[in-house]
Design a protein around this motif. Structure first.
Motif, PDB file in Angstrom:
ATOM      1  N   SER A 300      62.393  24.830  37.327  1.00  0.00           N
ATOM      2  CA  SER A 300      61.069  25.536  37.833  1.00  0.00           C
ATOM      3  C   SER A 300      61.526  26.982  38.274  1.00  0.00           C
ATOM      4  CB  SER A 300      59.539  24.628  38.936  1.00  0.00           C
ATOM      5  OG  SER A 300      59.338  26.382  39.532  1.00  0.00           O
ATOM      6  N   ASP A 301      60.701  27.958  37.589  1.00  0.00           N
ATOM      7  CA  ASP A 301      61.321  29.517  38.334  1.00  0.00           C
ATOM      8  C   ASP A 301      60.592  30.289  38.916  1.00  0.00           C
ATOM      9  OD1 ASP A 301      59.284  29.999  35.978  1.00  0.00           O
ATOM     10  OD2 ASP A 301      61.019  31.356  34.966  1.00  0.00           O
ATOM     11  N   ILE A 302      58.821  28.941  39.410  1.00  0.00           N
ATOM     12  CA  ILE A 302      58.360  29.623  40.478  1.00  0.00           C
ATOM     13  C   ILE A 302      58.352  29.544  42.469  1.00  0.00           C
ATOM     14  CG2 ILE A 302      56.170  29.664  41.343  1.00  0.00           C
ATOM     15  CD1 ILE A 302      55.255  27.388  38.904  1.00  0.00           C
ATOM     16  N   GLU A 303      58.994  30.919  42.229  1.00  0.00           N
ATOM     17  CA  GLU A 303      59.410  31.298  43.835  1.00  0.00           C
ATOM     18  C   GLU A 303      58.715  30.205  45.369  1.00  0.00           C
ATOM     19  OE1 GLU A 303      61.889  33.311  44.966  1.00  0.00           O
ATOM     20  OE2 GLU A 303      62.187  33.686  42.946  1.00  0.00           O
ATOM     21  N   MET A 307      63.761  24.785  43.263  1.00  0.00           N
ATOM     22  CA  MET A 307      64.641  24.410  43.851  1.00  0.00           C
ATOM     23  C   MET A 307      66.363  24.357  43.450  1.00  0.00           C
ATOM     24  SD  MET A 307      64.264  23.463  46.744  1.00  0.00           S
ATOM     25  CE  MET A 307      62.669  23.911  47.198  1.00  0.00           C
ATOM     26  N   PRO A 308      67.383  24.774  43.320  1.00  0.00           N
ATOM     27  CA  PRO A 308      67.671  25.617  45.171  1.00  0.00           C
ATOM     28  C   PRO A 308      66.468  26.496  45.398  1.00  0.00           C
ATOM     29  CG  PRO A 308      69.594  25.929  43.738  1.00  0.00           C
ATOM     30  CD  PRO A 308      68.879  25.507  42.789  1.00  0.00           C
ATOM     31  N   PHE A 309      65.734  26.939  46.425  1.00  0.00           N
ATOM     32  CA  PHE A 309      64.844  27.063  47.177  1.00  0.00           C
ATOM     33  C   PHE A 309      64.808  29.372  47.540  1.00  0.00           C
ATOM     34  CE2 PHE A 309      61.910  28.789  50.633  1.00  0.00           C
ATOM     35  CZ  PHE A 309      60.521  28.600  50.745  1.00  0.00           C
ATOM     36  N   ILE A 310      66.010  29.281  47.189  1.00  0.00           N
ATOM     37  CA  ILE A 310      66.730  30.983  46.943  1.00  0.00           C
ATOM     38  C   ILE A 310      68.490  30.707  46.942  1.00  0.00           C
ATOM     39  CG2 ILE A 310      65.813  31.351  48.745  1.00  0.00           C
ATOM     40  CD1 ILE A 310      67.804  30.811  50.855  1.00  0.00           C
ATOM     41  N   GLY A 311      68.650  31.564  46.498  1.00  0.00           N
ATOM     42  CA  GLY A 311      70.411  31.976  46.158  1.00  0.00           C
ATOM     43  C   GLY A 311      71.231  31.711  44.777  1.00  0.00           C
ATOM     44  N   THR A 312      69.714  31.390  43.949  1.00  0.00           N
ATOM     45  CA  THR A 312      69.784  31.612  42.294  1.00  0.00           C
ATOM     46  C   THR A 312      68.669  32.768  41.513  1.00  0.00           C
ATOM     47  OG1 THR A 312      69.219  29.446  42.133  1.00  0.00           O
ATOM     48  CG2 THR A 312      71.280  29.747  42.193  1.00  0.00           C
ATOM     49  N   SER A 313      69.230  32.748  40.490  1.00  0.00           N
ATOM     50  CA  SER A 313      68.181  33.493  39.448  1.00  0.00           C
ATOM     51  C   SER A 313      67.988  32.664  38.100  1.00  0.00           C
ATOM     52  CB  SER A 313      68.034  35.799  39.378  1.00  0.00           C
ATOM     53  OG  SER A 313      68.665  35.700  40.762  1.00  0.00           O
ATOM     54  N   LEU A 314      69.522  32.934  38.095  1.00  0.00           N
ATOM     55  CA  LEU A 314      69.709  31.604  36.512  1.00  0.00           C
ATOM     56  C   LEU A 314      69.618  30.590  36.942  1.00  0.00           C
ATOM     57  CD1 LEU A 314      72.360  33.966  34.709  1.00  0.00           C
ATOM     58  CD2 LEU A 314      69.668  34.195  34.483  1.00  0.00           C
ATOM     59  N   PHE A 315      68.493  29.549  35.572  1.00  0.00           N
ATOM     60  CA  PHE A 315      69.143  28.045  35.636  1.00  0.00           C
ATOM     61  C   PHE A 315      70.592  28.065  35.291  1.00  0.00           C
ATOM     62  CE2 PHE A 315      64.509  28.788  34.243  1.00  0.00           C
ATOM     63  CZ  PHE A 315      64.429  27.826  35.410  1.00  0.00           C
ATOM     64  N   HIS A 316      70.801  26.670  36.228  1.00  0.00           N
ATOM     65  CA  HIS A 316      72.308  26.484  36.303  1.00  0.00           C
ATOM     66  C   HIS A 316      72.371  25.108  35.234  1.00  0.00           C
ATOM     67  CE1 HIS A 316      76.356  24.007  37.659  1.00  0.00           C
ATOM     68  NE2 HIS A 316      76.597  25.359  36.422  1.00  0.00           N
ATOM     69  N   ALA A 317      72.739  25.121  33.800  1.00  0.00           N
ATOM     70  CA  ALA A 317      72.164  24.722  32.735  1.00  0.00           C
ATOM     71  C   ALA A 317      72.957  23.193  33.197  1.00  0.00           C
ATOM     72  CB  ALA A 317      72.608  25.010  31.064  1.00  0.00           C
ATOM     73  N   GLU A 318      73.926  23.320  33.275  1.00  0.00           N
ATOM     74  CA  GLU A 318      75.256  22.215  33.732  1.00  0.00           C
ATOM     75  C   GLU A 318      74.799  21.163  34.582  1.00  0.00           C
ATOM     76  OE1 GLU A 318      75.516  25.057  32.844  1.00  0.00           O
ATOM     77  OE2 GLU A 318      76.834  25.716  30.722  1.00  0.00           O
ATOM     78  N   GLY A 319      74.064  22.244  35.216  1.00  0.00           N
ATOM     79  CA  GLY A 319      74.081  21.467  36.843  1.00  0.00           C
ATOM     80  C   GLY A 319      73.237  20.478  36.911  1.00  0.00           C
TER      81      GLY A 319
END
Ligand code: HEC
Ligand code: HEC
Length: 330
Positions: A300-303, A307-319
């Protein structure tokens, strides 16, 4: 022409004299870093030469982690500085007991082209933890556009970043420098500010054939440690020699457990028995019952929901792929 020859001769003799006078060379002692939140990053004396070269002085150790936090594909350089004559004391697989005056830093940057560092980089921020009178103090240094200095700053900023990844794909996005409050949301447990990465189990990594903890022991900055082969090791999330479960649990530990553990941000505010530390047995972690909501939230990219709740703006595709593969295998 004559003058030119003369100058060349003088230059040659000067070179010759300076080379042959090695015996008289008195090295200038390199100062230890300053464990204080000075206004400018250079004043901490962690770096040698031009700041932008990101070269540590001889009193600063670069360290690496088995599994690290994902932050929008930023490159990260981690420093550990132990004060003169002091040592960290081994304390099991968790955080060693660090001496007062310890400095930890993490510098975030992007290569303009991932496969080609010679094409330059953009340094964004240097995050700093300093242990003073038994208390970990937190501060952030934001780099100027000229890349000549970074300044202590509590505020959050957005910076437009463009970089080309190793597949040749160019991405432009808004990188968010966290505010002081955000730093604390992740770096606080039960009201106590703490480091997260430099636990023995996550620094038990072999780099160029040398075990990092062994190197600390040999350099006299880590004491009371057992044989390194007896120290637990956090799996490496993207190393396929570890099992799917080991890799996924290590990923959840480093990327999520600072909030999802007793005393963490989520735990203190939401009173749910959902916790993601590597050591927590599967049944107690409640990963199975939350598997669908985990998948939903990491996609999700809904604030407030993502998750993670904060600290990223991009998706970590591999994770995300790793977690989905693991959760769907349960
Ligand atoms: C989303 C959670 C999160 C936020 C927000 C965050 N950190 Fe961290 N930080 C971590 C994690 C997890 C690690 C350890 C893993 C790593 O280094 O990759 C870490 C590592 C560090 C380190 C290296 C020492 C250590 O604790 O591992 C420093 C220094 C640091 N952070 C400072 C800061 C500062 C300053 C801020 C705010 C400007 C900040 N952090 C914001 C999660 C966070
Ligand atoms: C900065 C702290 C923080 C980090 C880091 C973090 N979370 Fe959360 N998490 C929260 C908070 C706060 C909530 C509650 C949000 C809400 O109101 O919905 C939450 C809720 C959740 C929930 C819902 C729990 C439930 O009981 O329904 C799941 C699942 C979850 N997080 C998974 C993760 C995963 C997976 C990661 C790592 C990829 C992660 N979180 C990282 C703070 C965090």
């Amino acid at each position: 022409m004559k003058n030119f020859l003369k100058l060349s001769l003088i230059a040659f003799i000067t070179l010759f004299i300076s080379c042959s006078s090695d015996d008289d060379y008195v090295p200038v002692a390199v100062e230890y870093p300053v464990p204080e939140f000075m206004a400018k990053l250079s004043e901490l004396k962690l770096f040698e030469g031009d700041l932008a070269n990101l070269e540590p002085t001889e009193h600063v150790n670069i360290y690496e982690l088995n599994t690290s936090l994902f932050t929008d594909y930023a490159q990260k350089l981690r420093f550990l500085s132990i004060p003169e004559g002091a040592k960290m004391i081994y304390n099991g697989g968790g955080l060693p007991i660090y001496p007062d005056g310890t400095i930890m830093t993490k510098t975030f940057y992007y290569y303009n082209v991932d496969n080609n560092p010679s094409q330059g980089k953009q340094i964004i921020e240097t995050r700093v933890l300093i242990l003073k009178s038994g208390v970990w103090n937190i501060g952030n240094y934001v780099w100027n556009d000229e890349q000549t200095e970074a300044f202590l700053d509590d505020a959050s900023y957005t910076k437009s970043i463009t970089w080309t990844d190793s597949q040749g794909i160019e991405t432009t996005f808004d990188y968010v420098i966290p505010s002081y409050t955000s730093c604390v949301d992740c770096h606080q447990n039960d009201g106590v500010r703490i480091p997260i990465g430099p636990m023995a189990r996550n620094m038990n990594v072999t780099i160029n054939g040398v075990n990092q903890l062994q190197e600390f022991i040999d350099n006299g900055i880590l004491a009371e440690a057992p044989s390194v082969s007896d120290i637990v090791k956090l799996p490496v999330w993207d190393d396929l020699s570890f099992s799917l479960e080991e890799r996924a649990r290590a990923y959840l530990d480093v990327n999520c457990a600072h909030c999802h553990q007793p005393g963490g941000f989520f735990d203190l505010n939401f009173f749910s028995n959902f916790e993601l530390r590597y050591e927590t047995p599967f049944e107690e972690a409640n990963i199975y019952s939350k598997r669908n909501v985990i998948i939903s939230r990491i996609n999700s990219d809904i604030e407030g929901y993502k998750m993670p709740f904060i600290g990223t703006s991009l998706f970590h595709a591999e994770g995300i792929l790793l977690l989905e593969e693991y959760l769907e295998s349960l």
